[in-house]
Design a protein around this motif. Structure first.
Motif, PDB file in Angstrom:
ATOM      1  N   PHE A   1      -5.326  10.261  -0.031  1.00  0.00           N
ATOM      2  CA  PHE A   1      -5.719   9.048  -0.736  1.00  0.00           C
ATOM      3  C   PHE A   1      -4.772   7.895  -0.415  1.00  0.00           C
ATOM      4  O   PHE A   1      -3.572   8.078  -0.240  1.00  0.00           O
ATOM      5  CB  PHE A   1      -5.728   9.284  -2.250  1.00  0.00           C
ATOM      6  CG  PHE A   1      -6.731  10.308  -2.687  1.00  0.00           C
ATOM      7  CD1 PHE A   1      -8.049   9.941  -2.937  1.00  0.00           C
ATOM      8  CD2 PHE A   1      -6.370  11.645  -2.832  1.00  0.00           C
ATOM      9  CE1 PHE A   1      -8.985  10.884  -3.344  1.00  0.00           C
ATOM     10  CE2 PHE A   1      -7.297  12.589  -3.234  1.00  0.00           C
ATOM     11  CZ  PHE A   1      -8.607  12.210  -3.484  1.00  0.00           C
ATOM     12  N   ASP A   2      -5.341   6.701  -0.342  1.00  0.00           N
ATOM     13  CA  ASP A   2      -4.582   5.459  -0.155  1.00  0.00           C
ATOM     14  C   ASP A   2      -4.971   4.475  -1.239  1.00  0.00           C
ATOM     15  O   ASP A   2      -6.130   4.427  -1.663  1.00  0.00           O
ATOM     16  CB  ASP A   2      -4.908   4.788   1.184  1.00  0.00           C
ATOM     17  CG  ASP A   2      -4.481   5.596   2.388  1.00  0.00           C
ATOM     18  OD1 ASP A   2      -3.630   6.479   2.234  1.00  0.00           O
ATOM     19  OD2 ASP A   2      -5.009   5.321   3.472  1.00  0.00           O
ATOM     20  N   ALA A   3      -4.016   3.664  -1.650  1.00  0.00           N
ATOM     21  CA  ALA A   3      -4.294   2.523  -2.514  1.00  0.00           C
ATOM     22  C   ALA A   3      -3.521   1.338  -1.968  1.00  0.00           C
ATOM     23  O   ALA A   3      -2.412   1.492  -1.442  1.00  0.00           O
ATOM     24  CB  ALA A   3      -3.896   2.809  -3.952  1.00  0.00           C
ATOM     25  N   GLU A   4      -4.117   0.158  -2.068  1.00  0.00           N
ATOM     26  CA  GLU A   4      -3.458  -1.040  -1.558  1.00  0.00           C
ATOM     27  C   GLU A   4      -3.797  -2.225  -2.451  1.00  0.00           C
ATOM     28  O   GLU A   4      -4.939  -2.386  -2.887  1.00  0.00           O
ATOM     29  CB  GLU A   4      -3.896  -1.322  -0.118  1.00  0.00           C
ATOM     30  CG  GLU A   4      -3.098  -2.415   0.559  1.00  0.00           C
ATOM     31  CD  GLU A   4      -3.362  -2.474   2.049  1.00  0.00           C
ATOM     32  OE1 GLU A   4      -2.424  -2.235   2.825  1.00  0.00           O
ATOM     33  OE2 GLU A   4      -4.516  -2.763   2.427  1.00  0.00           O
ATOM     34  N   VAL A   5      -2.791  -3.028  -2.730  1.00  0.00           N
ATOM     35  CA  VAL A   5      -2.974  -4.270  -3.476  1.00  0.00           C
ATOM     36  C   VAL A   5      -2.783  -5.423  -2.497  1.00  0.00           C
ATOM     37  O   VAL A   5      -1.801  -5.451  -1.743  1.00  0.00           O
ATOM     38  CB  VAL A   5      -1.977  -4.388  -4.638  1.00  0.00           C
ATOM     39  CG1 VAL A   5      -2.175  -5.716  -5.370  1.00  0.00           C
ATOM     40  CG2 VAL A   5      -2.129  -3.221  -5.599  1.00  0.00           C
ATOM     41  N   THR A   6      -3.740  -6.350  -2.478  1.00  0.00           N
ATOM     42  CA  THR A   6      -3.679  -7.515  -1.600  1.00  0.00           C
ATOM     43  C   THR A   6      -3.524  -8.767  -2.450  1.00  0.00           C
ATOM     44  O   THR A   6      -4.310  -9.002  -3.370  1.00  0.00           O
ATOM     45  CB  THR A   6      -4.961  -7.641  -0.754  1.00  0.00           C
ATOM     46  OG1 THR A   6      -5.156  -6.438  -0.007  1.00  0.00           O
ATOM     47  CG2 THR A   6      -4.858  -8.823   0.203  1.00  0.00           C
ATOM     48  N   PHE A   7      -2.514  -9.553  -2.143  1.00  0.00           N
ATOM     49  CA  PHE A   7      -2.296 -10.823  -2.829  1.00  0.00           C
ATOM     50  C   PHE A   7      -2.728 -11.956  -1.912  1.00  0.00           C
ATOM     51  O   PHE A   7      -2.251 -12.066  -0.781  1.00  0.00           O
ATOM     52  CB  PHE A   7      -0.822 -10.983  -3.210  1.00  0.00           C
ATOM     53  CG  PHE A   7      -0.315  -9.918  -4.146  1.00  0.00           C
ATOM     54  CD1 PHE A   7      -0.530 -10.014  -5.512  1.00  0.00           C
ATOM     55  CD2 PHE A   7       0.353  -8.812  -3.648  1.00  0.00           C
ATOM     56  CE1 PHE A   7      -0.081  -9.027  -6.374  1.00  0.00           C
ATOM     57  CE2 PHE A   7       0.811  -7.824  -4.499  1.00  0.00           C
ATOM     58  CZ  PHE A   7       0.592  -7.923  -5.865  1.00  0.00           C
TER      59      PHE A   7
ATOM     60  N   GLY B   1       0.815  -1.211   0.000  1.00  0.00           N
ATOM     61  CA  GLY B   1       0.000   0.000   0.000  1.00  0.00           C
ATOM     62  C   GLY B   1       0.840   1.249   0.000  1.00  0.00           C
ATOM     63  O   GLY B   1       2.014   1.241   0.367  1.00  0.00           O
ATOM     64  N   PHE B   2       0.216   2.349  -0.410  1.00  0.00           N
ATOM     65  CA  PHE B   2       0.929   3.636  -0.431  1.00  0.00           C
ATOM     66  C   PHE B   2      -0.072   4.778  -0.326  1.00  0.00           C
ATOM     67  O   PHE B   2      -1.253   4.638  -0.657  1.00  0.00           O
ATOM     68  CB  PHE B   2       1.771   3.776  -1.706  1.00  0.00           C
ATOM     69  CG  PHE B   2       0.992   3.656  -2.985  1.00  0.00           C
ATOM     70  CD1 PHE B   2       0.483   4.775  -3.621  1.00  0.00           C
ATOM     71  CD2 PHE B   2       0.754   2.409  -3.548  1.00  0.00           C
ATOM     72  CE1 PHE B   2      -0.240   4.664  -4.799  1.00  0.00           C
ATOM     73  CE2 PHE B   2       0.026   2.287  -4.728  1.00  0.00           C
ATOM     74  CZ  PHE B   2      -0.472   3.417  -5.357  1.00  0.00           C
ATOM     75  N   GLY B   3       0.421   5.917   0.160  1.00  0.00           N
ATOM     76  CA  GLY B   3      -0.399   7.116   0.271  1.00  0.00           C
ATOM     77  C   GLY B   3       0.022   8.154  -0.748  1.00  0.00           C
ATOM     78  O   GLY B   3       1.199   8.263  -1.093  1.00  0.00           O
ATOM     79  N   PHE B   4      -0.944   8.921  -1.237  1.00  0.00           N
ATOM     80  CA  PHE B   4      -0.636   9.967  -2.214  1.00  0.00           C
ATOM     81  C   PHE B   4      -1.684  11.065  -2.119  1.00  0.00           C
ATOM     82  O   PHE B   4      -2.793  10.868  -1.617  1.00  0.00           O
ATOM     83  CB  PHE B   4      -0.596   9.382  -3.633  1.00  0.00           C
ATOM     84  CG  PHE B   4      -1.889   8.748  -4.087  1.00  0.00           C
ATOM     85  CD1 PHE B   4      -2.789   9.462  -4.869  1.00  0.00           C
ATOM     86  CD2 PHE B   4      -2.216   7.449  -3.737  1.00  0.00           C
ATOM     87  CE1 PHE B   4      -3.987   8.886  -5.296  1.00  0.00           C
ATOM     88  CE2 PHE B   4      -3.405   6.865  -4.157  1.00  0.00           C
ATOM     89  CZ  PHE B   4      -4.285   7.584  -4.933  1.00  0.00           C
ATOM     90  N   GLY B   5      -1.328  12.254  -2.582  1.00  0.00           N
ATOM     91  CA  GLY B   5      -2.268  13.367  -2.631  1.00  0.00           C
ATOM     92  C   GLY B   5      -2.754  13.841  -1.283  1.00  0.00           C
ATOM     93  O   GLY B   5      -3.777  14.511  -1.197  1.00  0.00           O
TER      94      GLY B   5
END
Length: 203
Positions: free
Chosen positions: A61-67, A54-58
């Motif tokens: 906002f957060d985005a996260e990829v789960t495998f 995951g990472f934060g931006f702006g």
């Protein structure tokens, strides 16, 4: 007053490890340009079960990829989550509110929309004064089917107890923070026992 509020928000970011407790979303966010990777292994076989990137931006906002790997009923799959933090949680000052969607592509875990509200409370004992207690309550669709709740309770500044209820089952665990940016975790979720580590860094 605005300057004081911004200072409080900045100070609180040192406690924030992202917008997820163990599996539940929180009313908080990654700091801007923070990146976090977490791996949870099966406690018996030590096979990989969950990997989060995951990472934060702006600034909000957060985005996260789960495998997901080797879980019953699922093959190896990748899920995408996205959230917007409307207000950050500041200890003893105000609640945090986030809205988001998990499994955006509706691939495996069931697309879920949610609103999460988190409250942080400072502790004043010598052994946990640098780590606030956290309580999160939320409502969602899909996998949540209504209300969910979670809490992080620091026994010391380096040892915390974790509890979650996702409207279907309870997850409990402990996390140890031996150094800044690194967490070691042990959790029980239904019949799963999970062990793992989380590493976070700002770029």
């Amino acid at each position: 007053m605005r300057i004081a509020f911004l200072l409080l928000v900045t100070a609180s970011s040192s406690f924030a490890l992202g917008e997820r407790l163990l599996f539940l979303p929180m009313g908080d966010r990654y700091a801007n340009r923070d990146v976090r990777i977490e791996s949870l292994l099966d406690g018996k076989s030590l096979d990989h079960r969950y990997t989060f990137l995951g990472f934060g931006f702006g600034n909000a906002f957060d985005a996260e990829v789960t495998f997901l790997e080797g879980l019953g009923g699922h093959g190896d799959e990748g899920l995408i989550d996205f959230s917007y933090n409307y207000i950050p949680a500041v200890p003893d000052f105000g609640i945090g509110v986030s809205i988001g969607v998990q499994d955006v592509m509706n691939d495996a875990a069931s697309r879920s929309f949610y609103v999460a509200v988190s409250n942080r409370t400072n502790n004043y004992e010598d052994f946990n004064a640098n780590t606030p207690s956290e309580l999160t309550i939320g409502v969602g669709t899909g996998r949540y089917k209504g209300l969910f709740a979670g809490a992080r309770m620091p026994a010391t500044d380096t040892l915390r107890f974790l509890f979650e209820y996702d409207s279907r089952r309870i997850t409990s665990g402990v996390e140890l923070q031996p150094t800044s940016g690194l967490l070691l975790r042990w959790a029980v979720r239904g019949r799963e026992t999970l062990v793992g580590a989380t590493f976070s860094k700002r770029f």
